[in-house]
Write a protein that holds these residues in place. Structure first.
Motif, PDB file in Angstrom:
ATOM      1  N   HIS A 240       0.802  -1.166   0.066  1.00  0.00           N
ATOM      2  CA  HIS A 240      -0.037   0.272  -0.191  1.00  0.00           C
ATOM      3  C   HIS A 240       1.000   1.361   0.035  1.00  0.00           C
ATOM      4  CE1 HIS A 240      -4.047  -1.973   0.211  1.00  0.00           C
ATOM      5  NE2 HIS A 240      -3.474  -2.631   1.348  1.00  0.00           N
TER       6      HIS A 240
ATOM      7  N   LYS B  48      -7.759  -2.564  -7.504  1.00  0.00           N
ATOM      8  CA  LYS B  48      -7.783  -1.460  -7.510  1.00  0.00           C
ATOM      9  C   LYS B  48      -9.389  -0.762  -7.745  1.00  0.00           C
ATOM     10  CE  LYS B  48      -3.325  -0.137  -8.198  1.00  0.00           C
ATOM     11  NZ  LYS B  48      -2.645   1.048  -7.574  1.00  0.00           N
TER      12      LYS B  48
ATOM     13  N   SER C 183      -6.980   1.506  -2.819  1.00  0.00           N
ATOM     14  CA  SER C 183      -6.791  -0.053  -3.366  1.00  0.00           C
ATOM     15  C   SER C 183      -6.966  -0.969  -2.169  1.00  0.00           C
ATOM     16  CB  SER C 183      -5.522  -0.259  -3.829  1.00  0.00           C
ATOM     17  OG  SER C 183      -4.212  -0.059  -2.752  1.00  0.00           O
TER      18      SER C 183
ATOM     19  N   CYS D  39      -6.971  -2.995   3.196  1.00  0.00           N
ATOM     20  CA  CYS D  39      -7.476  -1.700   2.289  1.00  0.00           C
ATOM     21  C   CYS D  39      -6.694  -0.505   3.026  1.00  0.00           C
ATOM     22  CB  CYS D  39      -9.002  -1.471   2.343  1.00  0.00           C
ATOM     23  SG  CYS D  39      -9.576  -0.911   3.990  1.00  0.00           S
TER      24      CYS D  39
ATOM     25  N   HIS E 203      -4.161  -7.337  -6.681  1.00  0.00           N
ATOM     26  CA  HIS E 203      -4.291  -5.857  -6.177  1.00  0.00           C
ATOM     27  C   HIS E 203      -5.780  -5.326  -6.626  1.00  0.00           C
ATOM     28  CE1 HIS E 203      -1.492  -2.470  -4.842  1.00  0.00           C
ATOM     29  NE2 HIS E 203      -2.900  -2.094  -4.964  1.00  0.00           N
TER      30      HIS E 203
END
Length: 592
Positions: free
Chosen positions: A215, A291, A266, A261, A289
């Protein structure tokens, strides 16, 4: 049967689901610290005492798996444990040096009173929620200079303490309580081993077993898969088909997947490298991942019209949960949408539009895998069919922001709270049993000042009694702190205390009524202290439960996070967590 709420008014309240009556008001998260500061003047130090009032806003609540106690954390750095349903204080857990951000009880059988906490001080702790004086097990991240994959010298790492420069914002156990995951402000999620045998040395530092990096902003919510499935296996319901039960059983093998999160827009699904990964690092790998897609474009104007520039909408993720069957991941997005991804391939299934403002409440139905609910700052609550991607029911509770909500364990009711302290009961019944509940439910002593000792125990200044003892016979009031008249007062008290097996007796002391706390100045009016000798003795409180001794099974290979799934450890490999203390019996009489 009971609903527990916590608020910025520093109170934890226990409510009866059947009658919507407030049963108990738990007070104690309001403290006044006396801090001694050294002043140096002309090389002669002197000490000056400073008194600071710290507002004990409730930050999180957690109920033990045996429904015996509820724990509350606050920004006064303290965790308090209360008995259900009468609110008697069990313990005061002190040790964090920052705001306690999240707490969670262990779901592991035999460890019902193990309480996990995370804090802004950058550490996690596991407490025995029954005992105030028992030291917790402290978890700290590895020093920044520690090379990945190298444990280093244990003795040197125990001595050299590196400063913590991040906050732990959230924490969550896996379905069997063997490991837990945390999210931090340093953009990392960390996985920790929750099991520690009694033979291990207690002075050794407890570091993470894996660091999840991916992240670009704070990791503000984390969750293991399978946590909802574990509680739905306890009873076979007629509402579930054989195919659905088989689906849950197949997915239960993947109850160690993690979803995290962030406000970077994302979410990431992490999966174990293998079911038997014994390496010291890299046990989880990033699978998908997720998005957040851009919101749908507004209708374009006809050709030749004026051009408009649209500001980019925030796509940060406020909250994320697994579906009941672990097939989907649901996320509440800052731009008011609810996104649903397929957990098997990471593809976006639905982008649900219905809210007009951001949503910070998201929950899945306890036994129907296709039902979820969301509640937002627009005052709307939406029941979703996540398989079809459409709303089933919409409730509008008002124009105030909804800040929290949950499904009841039987799936027939919803509990919602808003920013002005209102609690909403939404159920499938007619509500006849709740018709006698007043809109305002305050106790006369809710906001009266408290006195605290060095151990964190408090007494009511007006009566010189523990708040729990006063609360048993306290009068029910409206928002102006004016007691309700008879015959409602006696009817309410008899039904409220009858739930707890206590006989109602009107107090013989006339208390000062009316508001006693000025929210603007934060000051209390002076109340004369009543002679305790005038207070009639209260009836004895029956024991509502016996706290069973914890018998925790841990295999020798505590380094693996999958031991709870295999259940193959022999009796010779079983050990008790935290030694003699976990095997001690405990009862309410010992508390008194």
């Amino acid at each position: 049967r009971f609903v527990i709420t916590g608020s910025d008014d520093r109170l934890v309240k226990i409510w009866a689901m059947e009658t919507a009556f407030c049963l108990a008001s738990c007070r104690g998260h309001e403290v006044s610290l006396l801090i001694a500061m050294q002043h140096f003047k002309y090389s002669q130090p002197f000490t000056k005492l400073h008194r600071f009032q710290i507002k004990g806003d409730i930050t999180d609540l957690a109920v033990s798996s045996n429904n015996a106690v509820v724990a509350s954390s606050a920004n006064d750095f303290v965790i308090r444990v209360w008995r259900i349903p009468d609110g008697m204080p069990i313990s005061v857990l002190k040790g964090h040096t920052g705001v306690v951000t999240a707490i969670a009880f262990s779901p592991r059988p035999g460890a019902a009173f193990q309480l996990l906490s995370s804090s802004d001080d950058g550490t996690c702790r596991i407490w025995d929620a029954r005992y105030s004086q028992q030291p917790p097990r402290i978890y700290t991240p590895k020093p920044p200079d520690a090379a990945p994959g190298k444990s280093g010298d244990a003795s040197s790492s125990a001595v050299q303490v590196q400063p913590i420069n991040h906050q732990i914002l959230c924490c969550a156990f896996n379905a069997n309580g063997t490991v837990f995951v945390t999210g931090s402000s340093d953009t990392f999620a960390r996985v920790w081993n929750a099991c520690k045998s009694s033979s291990e040395e207690n002075d050794q530092p407890n570091h993470e077993m894996d660091v999840l990096s991916g992240h670009e902003n704070d990791v503000n919510y984390v969750q293991f898969s399978g946590c909802v499935v574990s509680r739905s296996f306890s009873s076979e319901g007629s509402h579930t088909t054989k195919e659905e039960n088989n689906l849950k059983l197949r997915n239960s093998w993947f109850t160690h997947n993690i979803v995290t999160c962030s406000r970077d827009g994302s979410a990431i699904i992490w999966v174990p490298r293998s079911r038997r990964s014994h390496g010291k690092i890299g046990r989880w790998t990033r699978a998908y991942h997720l998005k957040v897609p851009p919101p749908p474009m507004a209708p374009q104007l006809i050709r030749g019209g004026p051009r408009q520039r649209h500001q980019p909408t925030p796509r940060g993720v406020n909250m994320i949960v697994w579906s009941l069957d672990n097939r989907f991941v649901l996320a509440a997005i800052m731009d008011c949408r609810i996104c649903v991804w397929n957990a098997s391939d990471g593809s976006l299934v639905h982008s649900l539009i219905g809210h007009k403002e951001s949503t910070f409440v998201l929950d899945v139905h306890p036994f129907n895998p296709r039902i979820a609910m969301s509640a937002g700052y627009d005052g709307m609550t939406i029941i979703w069919d996540i398989w079809e991607g459409k709303p089933v029911q919409i409730y509008e509770t008002g124009h105030f922001k909804l800040v929290d909500g949950k499904f009841s364990p039987d799936g027939t009711s919803l509990i919602l709270t808003d920013e002005i302290g209102q609690i909403f009961f939404i159920g499938t019944g007619q509500g006849e049993s709740q018709k006698d509940a007043k809109y305002d439910q305050f106790f006369l002593g809710d906001y009266r000042p408290l006195t605290q000792d060095t151990n964190g125990n408090v007494i009511d200044q007006e009566t010189q009694l523990p708040p729990y003892r006063r609360n048993i016979q306290d009068l029910l009031c409206d928002s102006g702190m004016m007691p309700y008249p008879e015959p409602f007062q006696s009817m309410y008290q008899k039904r409220r205390l009858g739930t707890m097996g206590i006989e109602w007796r009107p107090p013989s002391v006339d208390f000062a009524v009316g508001p006693t706390y000025n929210a603007t100045t934060g000051e209390y009016q002076i109340i004369p202290v009543i002679d305790p000798d005038r207070w009639e003795p209260l009836p004895e409180i029956p024991d509502f439960f016996e706290l069973e001794p914890e018998i925790e099974v841990i295999s020798d290979d505590t380094d693996s996070e999958y031991n709870g799934m295999d259940d193959k450890s022999s009796e010779g490999e079983q050990e008790n967590l935290s030694g003699d203390s976990s095997g001690a019996s405990y009862s309410s009489a010992e508390i008194d």
